[in-house]
Design a protein around this motif. Sequence first.
Motif, PDB file in Angstrom:
ATOM      1  N   TYR A  10       0.889  -1.193  -0.021  1.00 20.59           N
ATOM      2  CA  TYR A  10      -0.093   0.017  -0.090  1.00 20.59           C
ATOM      3  C   TYR A  10       0.937   1.290   0.030  1.00 20.59           C
ATOM      4  O   TYR A  10       0.943   2.035   1.065  1.00 20.59           O
ATOM      5  CB  TYR A  10      -0.921   0.156   1.112  1.00 20.59           C
ATOM      6  CG  TYR A  10      -2.084  -0.937   1.136  1.00 20.59           C
ATOM      7  CD1 TYR A  10      -2.942  -1.021   0.163  1.00 20.59           C
ATOM      8  CD2 TYR A  10      -2.500  -1.858   2.172  1.00 20.59           C
ATOM      9  CE1 TYR A  10      -3.840  -1.750   0.017  1.00 20.59           C
ATOM     10  CE2 TYR A  10      -3.364  -2.672   2.262  1.00 20.59           C
ATOM     11  CZ  TYR A  10      -4.194  -2.710   1.113  1.00 20.59           C
ATOM     12  OH  TYR A  10      -5.412  -3.751   1.157  1.00 20.59           O
ATOM     13  N   SER A  37       6.119  10.330   7.107  1.00 19.99           N
ATOM     14  CA  SER A  37       6.260   8.718   7.021  1.00 19.99           C
ATOM     15  C   SER A  37       5.530   8.069   5.569  1.00 19.99           C
ATOM     16  O   SER A  37       5.010   7.181   5.697  1.00 19.99           O
ATOM     17  CB  SER A  37       5.734   8.280   8.023  1.00 19.99           C
ATOM     18  OG  SER A  37       6.699   8.701   9.464  1.00 19.99           O
ATOM     19  N   GLU A 243      -0.846  12.405   3.963  1.00 23.47           N
ATOM     20  CA  GLU A 243      -1.330  12.227   5.281  1.00 23.47           C
ATOM     21  C   GLU A 243      -2.423  11.781   5.553  1.00 23.47           C
ATOM     22  O   GLU A 243      -2.946  10.650   6.300  1.00 23.47           O
ATOM     23  CB  GLU A 243      -1.091  13.543   6.125  1.00 23.47           C
ATOM     24  CG  GLU A 243       0.392  13.774   6.455  1.00 23.47           C
ATOM     25  CD  GLU A 243       0.726  15.175   6.986  1.00 23.47           C
ATOM     26  OE1 GLU A 243      -0.465  15.876   6.545  1.00 23.47           O
ATOM     27  OE2 GLU A 243       1.590  15.500   7.586  1.00 23.47           O
ATOM     28  N   ILE A 246      -2.419   8.169   4.193  1.00 21.41           N
ATOM     29  CA  ILE A 246      -1.889   7.297   5.283  1.00 21.41           C
ATOM     30  C   ILE A 246      -3.170   6.815   6.182  1.00 21.41           C
ATOM     31  O   ILE A 246      -3.038   5.750   6.777  1.00 21.41           O
ATOM     32  CB  ILE A 246      -0.932   7.717   5.970  1.00 21.41           C
ATOM     33  CG1 ILE A 246       0.444   7.871   5.349  1.00 21.41           C
ATOM     34  CG2 ILE A 246      -0.368   7.462   7.255  1.00 21.41           C
ATOM     35  CD1 ILE A 246       1.696   8.843   5.507  1.00 21.41           C
ATOM     36  N   ASP A 247      -3.815   7.947   6.659  1.00 19.44           N
ATOM     37  CA  ASP A 247      -4.695   7.607   7.503  1.00 19.44           C
ATOM     38  C   ASP A 247      -5.926   6.499   6.936  1.00 19.44           C
ATOM     39  O   ASP A 247      -6.167   5.418   7.908  1.00 19.44           O
ATOM     40  CB  ASP A 247      -5.492   8.983   7.878  1.00 19.44           C
ATOM     41  CG  ASP A 247      -4.957   9.786   8.539  1.00 19.44           C
ATOM     42  OD1 ASP A 247      -4.085   9.347   9.489  1.00 19.44           O
ATOM     43  OD2 ASP A 247      -5.329  10.945   8.568  1.00 19.44           O
ATOM     44  N   LYS A 249      -4.978   4.255   4.782  1.00 20.98           N
ATOM     45  CA  LYS A 249      -4.149   3.016   4.786  1.00 20.98           C
ATOM     46  C   LYS A 249      -4.311   2.447   6.047  1.00 20.98           C
ATOM     47  O   LYS A 249      -4.665   1.221   6.424  1.00 20.98           O
ATOM     48  CB  LYS A 249      -2.800   3.083   4.196  1.00 20.98           C
ATOM     49  CG  LYS A 249      -1.779   2.138   4.517  1.00 20.98           C
ATOM     50  CD  LYS A 249      -0.424   2.403   4.076  1.00 20.98           C
ATOM     51  CE  LYS A 249       0.570   1.598   4.394  1.00 20.98           C
ATOM     52  NZ  LYS A 249       1.873   1.706   4.034  1.00 20.98           N
ATOM     53  N   ASP A 250      -4.062   3.081   7.226  1.00 18.86           N
ATOM     54  CA  ASP A 250      -4.009   2.508   8.648  1.00 18.86           C
ATOM     55  C   ASP A 250      -5.121   2.013   9.084  1.00 18.86           C
ATOM     56  O   ASP A 250      -5.217   0.993   9.596  1.00 18.86           O
ATOM     57  CB  ASP A 250      -3.539   3.725   9.586  1.00 18.86           C
ATOM     58  CG  ASP A 250      -1.819   4.112   9.160  1.00 18.86           C
ATOM     59  OD1 ASP A 250      -1.264   3.274   8.788  1.00 18.86           O
ATOM     60  OD2 ASP A 250      -1.588   4.968   9.799  1.00 18.86           O
ATOM     61  N   ASN A 251      -6.445   2.769   8.507  1.00 18.63           N
ATOM     62  CA  ASN A 251      -7.899   2.378   9.187  1.00 18.63           C
ATOM     63  C   ASN A 251      -7.960   1.140   8.448  1.00 18.63           C
ATOM     64  O   ASN A 251      -8.675   0.171   9.085  1.00 18.63           O
ATOM     65  CB  ASN A 251      -8.974   3.229   8.706  1.00 18.63           C
ATOM     66  CG  ASN A 251      -8.777   4.451   9.537  1.00 18.63           C
ATOM     67  OD1 ASN A 251      -8.316   4.346  10.565  1.00 18.63           O
ATOM     68  ND2 ASN A 251      -9.385   5.592   9.066  1.00 18.63           N
ATOM     69  N   ILE A 253      -5.839  -1.339   7.545  1.00 19.65           N
ATOM     70  CA  ILE A 253      -4.876  -2.395   8.018  1.00 19.65           C
ATOM     71  C   ILE A 253      -5.746  -2.671   9.341  1.00 19.65           C
ATOM     72  O   ILE A 253      -5.730  -4.066   9.695  1.00 19.65           O
ATOM     73  CB  ILE A 253      -3.457  -1.608   8.242  1.00 19.65           C
ATOM     74  CG1 ILE A 253      -2.742  -1.777   6.724  1.00 19.65           C
ATOM     75  CG2 ILE A 253      -2.628  -2.848   9.030  1.00 19.65           C
ATOM     76  CD1 ILE A 253      -1.301  -1.142   6.711  1.00 19.65           C
ATOM     77  N   GLU A 254      -5.851  -1.605  10.408  1.00 15.45           N
ATOM     78  CA  GLU A 254      -6.815  -2.079  11.716  1.00 15.45           C
ATOM     79  C   GLU A 254      -7.689  -2.883  11.373  1.00 15.45           C
ATOM     80  O   GLU A 254      -8.181  -3.766  12.268  1.00 15.45           O
ATOM     81  CB  GLU A 254      -6.775  -0.709  12.389  1.00 15.45           C
ATOM     82  CG  GLU A 254      -7.189  -0.659  13.733  1.00 15.45           C
ATOM     83  CD  GLU A 254      -7.593   0.603  14.277  1.00 15.45           C
ATOM     84  OE1 GLU A 254      -8.144   0.705  15.204  1.00 15.45           O
ATOM     85  OE2 GLU A 254      -7.089   1.606  13.741  1.00 15.45           O
TER      86      GLU A 254
END
Length: 257
Positions: A10, A37, A243, A246-247, A249-251, A253-254
Amino acid sequence: MGKTFLLPSYAIIAHRGNSYYYPENTMLSIKNAVKSSVSMIEIDIHMTKDHELVVVHDEKIDRTSNGKGRVRDYTLRELKTFDFGTWKGAHFSNQHIMTLKEVFNYLANENICLLIELKCPHKYPNIVSILLDEIGHSSFPKNQVIIQSFSVKSLIQIAQFDTQISLGLLVKRRNFWLQNLKLKRYRKIVDFINPHYKSVNSRWIAKIHKLGFKTFPYTVNTFQTGLKMFNYGVDGIISDRPELMIDIKDNIIEAGT
């Protein structure tokens, strides 16, 4: 030796750096993309009158500086006298055009990849050989570089000179149907097919992957579109708002854990 580019899962690609908030393709924009990041930073290159590769999107400097005229009509020293930040806001003054060498030097110790768009190569004699020479002499790892362009001819030329470097074909929305018919021809040349995001759907992504390509749609700047792209199964997203991506993507994955 074959290609060794390692693609992050991702991949979030900061388009011209963190260009939603900062003046595009400047050191300020790149530094803030690194801080966020991201997996990768996308930049654009043109060539000066004295054959220096500089990081700027447009063929002319009118839009993003206090100067006027074509990049190729100025020497690097002359271009360095212009302000490339104030157009985005007075508090961004004193941002100057960067060379590709300066970007390589800054990112040399960062664990980040670089997506370089070769702009208007037909207008810059020898730009392909100059670009490859700079990559070869840089301390920035070659396996963290992808070169992309709308020019198939230039990508073929790069592949002939260097079989190790990863390549991406950019596809404009209006040319999408035509390029789509030629995908099989590109398999021995490019590794990535990067279309306008409005051309993408899950069926097309499945086709791309079946042919052995990866894909980074451009330029995705809203939550809804970013979520849609990830659900389609893209390999990465090119965005002015890294950014936000990224949020998302993180959601995702979580939610999957």
